[in-house]
Motif scaffolding. Structure first.
Motif, PDB file in Angstrom:
ATOM      1  N   GLY A   1       4.690   0.914   7.228  1.00  0.00           N
ATOM      2  CA  GLY A   1       4.270   0.502   8.117  1.00  0.00           C
ATOM      3  C   GLY A   1       3.115  -0.077   8.363  1.00  0.00           C
ATOM      4  O   GLY A   1       2.403  -0.832   9.198  1.00  0.00           O
ATOM      5  N   THR A   2       2.831  -1.411   7.376  1.00  0.00           N
ATOM      6  CA  THR A   2       1.266  -1.575   6.865  1.00  0.00           C
ATOM      7  C   THR A   2       1.534  -3.101   7.849  1.00  0.00           C
ATOM      8  O   THR A   2       0.081  -3.560   8.563  1.00  0.00           O
ATOM      9  CB  THR A   2       1.332  -2.242   6.072  1.00  0.00           C
ATOM     10  OG1 THR A   2       0.995  -0.623   5.138  1.00  0.00           O
ATOM     11  CG2 THR A   2      -0.041  -2.672   5.580  1.00  0.00           C
ATOM     12  N   LEU A   3       3.102  -3.856   7.785  1.00  0.00           N
ATOM     13  CA  LEU A   3       3.174  -4.929   8.408  1.00  0.00           C
ATOM     14  C   LEU A   3       2.959  -4.942   9.492  1.00  0.00           C
ATOM     15  O   LEU A   3       3.451  -5.728  10.498  1.00  0.00           O
ATOM     16  CB  LEU A   3       4.318  -5.524   7.743  1.00  0.00           C
ATOM     17  CG  LEU A   3       4.539  -6.292   6.706  1.00  0.00           C
ATOM     18  CD1 LEU A   3       5.682  -6.223   5.832  1.00  0.00           C
ATOM     19  CD2 LEU A   3       3.392  -7.375   6.090  1.00  0.00           C
ATOM     20  N   ARG A   4       3.731  -3.607  10.614  1.00  0.00           N
ATOM     21  CA  ARG A   4       4.168  -3.767  11.840  1.00  0.00           C
ATOM     22  C   ARG A   4       2.046  -3.182  12.552  1.00  0.00           C
ATOM     23  O   ARG A   4       1.508  -3.274  13.400  1.00  0.00           O
ATOM     24  CB  ARG A   4       4.722  -2.428  11.932  1.00  0.00           C
ATOM     25  CG  ARG A   4       6.053  -3.060  11.753  1.00  0.00           C
ATOM     26  CD  ARG A   4       7.585  -2.177  12.273  1.00  0.00           C
ATOM     27  NE  ARG A   4       7.532  -0.345  10.773  1.00  0.00           N
ATOM     28  CZ  ARG A   4       7.489  -0.301  10.849  1.00  0.00           C
ATOM     29  NH1 ARG A   4       8.457   0.669  12.271  1.00  0.00           N
ATOM     30  NH2 ARG A   4       7.792   0.583   9.724  1.00  0.00           N
ATOM     31  N   THR A   5       1.478  -2.295  11.772  1.00  0.00           N
ATOM     32  CA  THR A   5       0.441  -2.130  11.712  1.00  0.00           C
ATOM     33  C   THR A   5      -0.245  -3.352  11.772  1.00  0.00           C
ATOM     34  O   THR A   5      -1.250  -3.520  13.073  1.00  0.00           O
ATOM     35  CB  THR A   5      -0.838  -1.679  10.129  1.00  0.00           C
ATOM     36  OG1 THR A   5       0.483  -0.012  10.617  1.00  0.00           O
ATOM     37  CG2 THR A   5      -2.035  -1.484  11.231  1.00  0.00           C
ATOM     38  N   MET A   6      -0.722  -4.263  10.759  1.00  0.00           N
ATOM     39  CA  MET A   6      -1.428  -6.235  11.118  1.00  0.00           C
ATOM     40  C   MET A   6      -1.255  -6.974  12.074  1.00  0.00           C
ATOM     41  O   MET A   6      -1.485  -7.252  12.871  1.00  0.00           O
ATOM     42  CB  MET A   6      -0.992  -6.124   9.781  1.00  0.00           C
ATOM     43  CG  MET A   6      -1.295  -6.019   8.511  1.00  0.00           C
ATOM     44  SD  MET A   6      -3.580  -5.694   8.717  1.00  0.00           S
ATOM     45  CE  MET A   6      -3.533  -3.437   8.376  1.00  0.00           C
ATOM     46  N   HIS A   7       0.729  -6.721  12.342  1.00  0.00           N
ATOM     47  CA  HIS A   7       1.227  -7.199  13.812  1.00  0.00           C
ATOM     48  C   HIS A   7       0.379  -6.841  14.962  1.00  0.00           C
ATOM     49  O   HIS A   7       0.298  -7.981  15.524  1.00  0.00           O
ATOM     50  CB  HIS A   7       2.856  -7.284  13.771  1.00  0.00           C
ATOM     51  CG  HIS A   7       3.679  -7.843  14.795  1.00  0.00           C
ATOM     52  ND1 HIS A   7       3.783  -9.326  14.624  1.00  0.00           N
ATOM     53  CD2 HIS A   7       3.951  -7.397  15.906  1.00  0.00           C
ATOM     54  CE1 HIS A   7       4.234  -9.649  15.739  1.00  0.00           C
ATOM     55  NE2 HIS A   7       4.192  -8.718  16.477  1.00  0.00           N
ATOM     56  N   ALA A   8       0.373  -5.611  14.869  1.00  0.00           N
ATOM     57  CA  ALA A   8       0.351  -4.570  16.127  1.00  0.00           C
ATOM     58  C   ALA A   8      -1.008  -5.062  16.187  1.00  0.00           C
ATOM     59  O   ALA A   8      -2.102  -5.414  17.521  1.00  0.00           O
ATOM     60  CB  ALA A   8       0.132  -3.538  16.262  1.00  0.00           C
ATOM     61  N   LEU A   9      -1.741  -5.820  15.650  1.00  0.00           N
ATOM     62  CA  LEU A   9      -3.850  -5.648  15.356  1.00  0.00           C
ATOM     63  C   LEU A   9      -3.457  -7.251  15.656  1.00  0.00           C
ATOM     64  O   LEU A   9      -4.908  -7.523  16.090  1.00  0.00           O
ATOM     65  CB  LEU A   9      -4.383  -5.383  13.763  1.00  0.00           C
ATOM     66  CG  LEU A   9      -4.676  -3.776  13.363  1.00  0.00           C
ATOM     67  CD1 LEU A   9      -5.564  -3.679  12.015  1.00  0.00           C
ATOM     68  CD2 LEU A   9      -5.480  -3.719  14.890  1.00  0.00           C
TER      69      LEU A   9
ATOM     70  N   VAL B   1      -3.745   0.970  18.791  1.00  0.00           N
ATOM     71  CA  VAL B   1      -3.555   2.412  19.246  1.00  0.00           C
ATOM     72  C   VAL B   1      -1.791   2.149  18.705  1.00  0.00           C
ATOM     73  O   VAL B   1      -1.816   3.261  17.986  1.00  0.00           O
ATOM     74  CB  VAL B   1      -3.663   2.410  20.737  1.00  0.00           C
ATOM     75  CG1 VAL B   1      -2.491   4.442  21.038  1.00  0.00           C
ATOM     76  CG2 VAL B   1      -4.393   3.378  21.679  1.00  0.00           C
ATOM     77  N   ALA B   2      -1.329   1.013  18.942  1.00  0.00           N
ATOM     78  CA  ALA B   2      -0.074   0.685  18.092  1.00  0.00           C
ATOM     79  C   ALA B   2      -0.799   1.182  16.552  1.00  0.00           C
ATOM     80  O   ALA B   2       0.643   1.442  16.079  1.00  0.00           O
ATOM     81  CB  ALA B   2       0.295  -0.051  18.652  1.00  0.00           C
TER      82      ALA B   2
ATOM     83  N   ASN C   1       0.516   3.234  10.122  1.00  0.00           N
ATOM     84  CA  ASN C   1      -0.112   3.387   9.058  1.00  0.00           C
ATOM     85  C   ASN C   1      -2.054   3.250   9.247  1.00  0.00           C
ATOM     86  O   ASN C   1      -2.200   2.971   8.865  1.00  0.00           O
ATOM     87  CB  ASN C   1       0.439   2.449   8.725  1.00  0.00           C
ATOM     88  CG  ASN C   1       0.185   2.436   6.735  1.00  0.00           C
ATOM     89  OD1 ASN C   1      -1.290   3.512   6.980  1.00  0.00           O
ATOM     90  ND2 ASN C   1       0.988   2.006   6.115  1.00  0.00           N
ATOM     91  N   PRO C   2      -2.328   4.759  10.179  1.00  0.00           N
ATOM     92  CA  PRO C   2      -3.617   4.827   9.853  1.00  0.00           C
ATOM     93  C   PRO C   2      -4.686   4.984   8.096  1.00  0.00           C
ATOM     94  O   PRO C   2      -5.396   3.698   8.440  1.00  0.00           O
ATOM     95  CB  PRO C   2      -3.717   6.697  10.330  1.00  0.00           C
ATOM     96  CG  PRO C   2      -2.019   7.335   9.930  1.00  0.00           C
ATOM     97  CD  PRO C   2      -1.354   6.031   9.893  1.00  0.00           C
TER      98      PRO C   2
END
Length: 143
Positions: free
Chosen positions: A62-70, A76-77, A82-83
């Motif tokens: 989920g880290t790639l998707r976390t960075m994409h969301a940032l 929030v996403a 990946n908190p």
């Protein structure tokens, strides 16, 4: 202090900054790439090998998707994906900033990142996170 000595110190400081600035440049480029190439679309990135082999989430899932969301200003996403990765960003920025300051001051690089007790605590947090996100009551940690 002579002019030659001052110029030498200035040149040495600039050379010392090359490594941390290079790392920052690579991080910004990677962040921009992940922001532009959506990891939510299949086929853009390889599957996590641990997830593919076991069907379980690793601490990095989920880290790639976390960075994409940032990159798209959606914290929030990012938190939901990946908190742990999100929580690591301030620490990484702190260590990078400390590296820049030491390089600018002309001080040698430290051979240790942190006190071993902190590193062991971090490893323990990652291991607990790894296990809990794969248990039914920790499903909220799954990407």
């Amino acid at each position: 202090m002579s002019i030659a000595n001052t110029e030498w110190r200035h040149t040495t400081r600039l050379k010392g900054l090359l490594a941390p600035l290079g790392v920052a440049g690579a991080a910004v480029a990677a962040f921009a790439f992940v922001g532009a190439v959506d990891p939510n679309q299949p086929g853009h990135y390889p599957t996590c090998p641990f997830l593919w082999l076991t069907g379980l989430y690793c601490p990095g899932c989920g880290t790639l998707r976390t960075m994409h969301a940032l990159a798209h200003l959606d914290p929030v996403a990012a938190l939901g994906l990946n908190p742990l990765a999100l929580a690591m960003i301030p620490f990484l920025l702190f260590w990078w900033g400390r590296w820049v300051v030491r390089a600018w001051q002309g001080r040698p690089r430290r051979t240790t990142l942190a006190h071993p007790a902190w590193l062991w605590a971090f490893i323990a947090v990652v291991m607990v996170y790894w296990v809990v996100r794969n248990l039914p009551f920790g499903a909220f940690l799954a990407p």
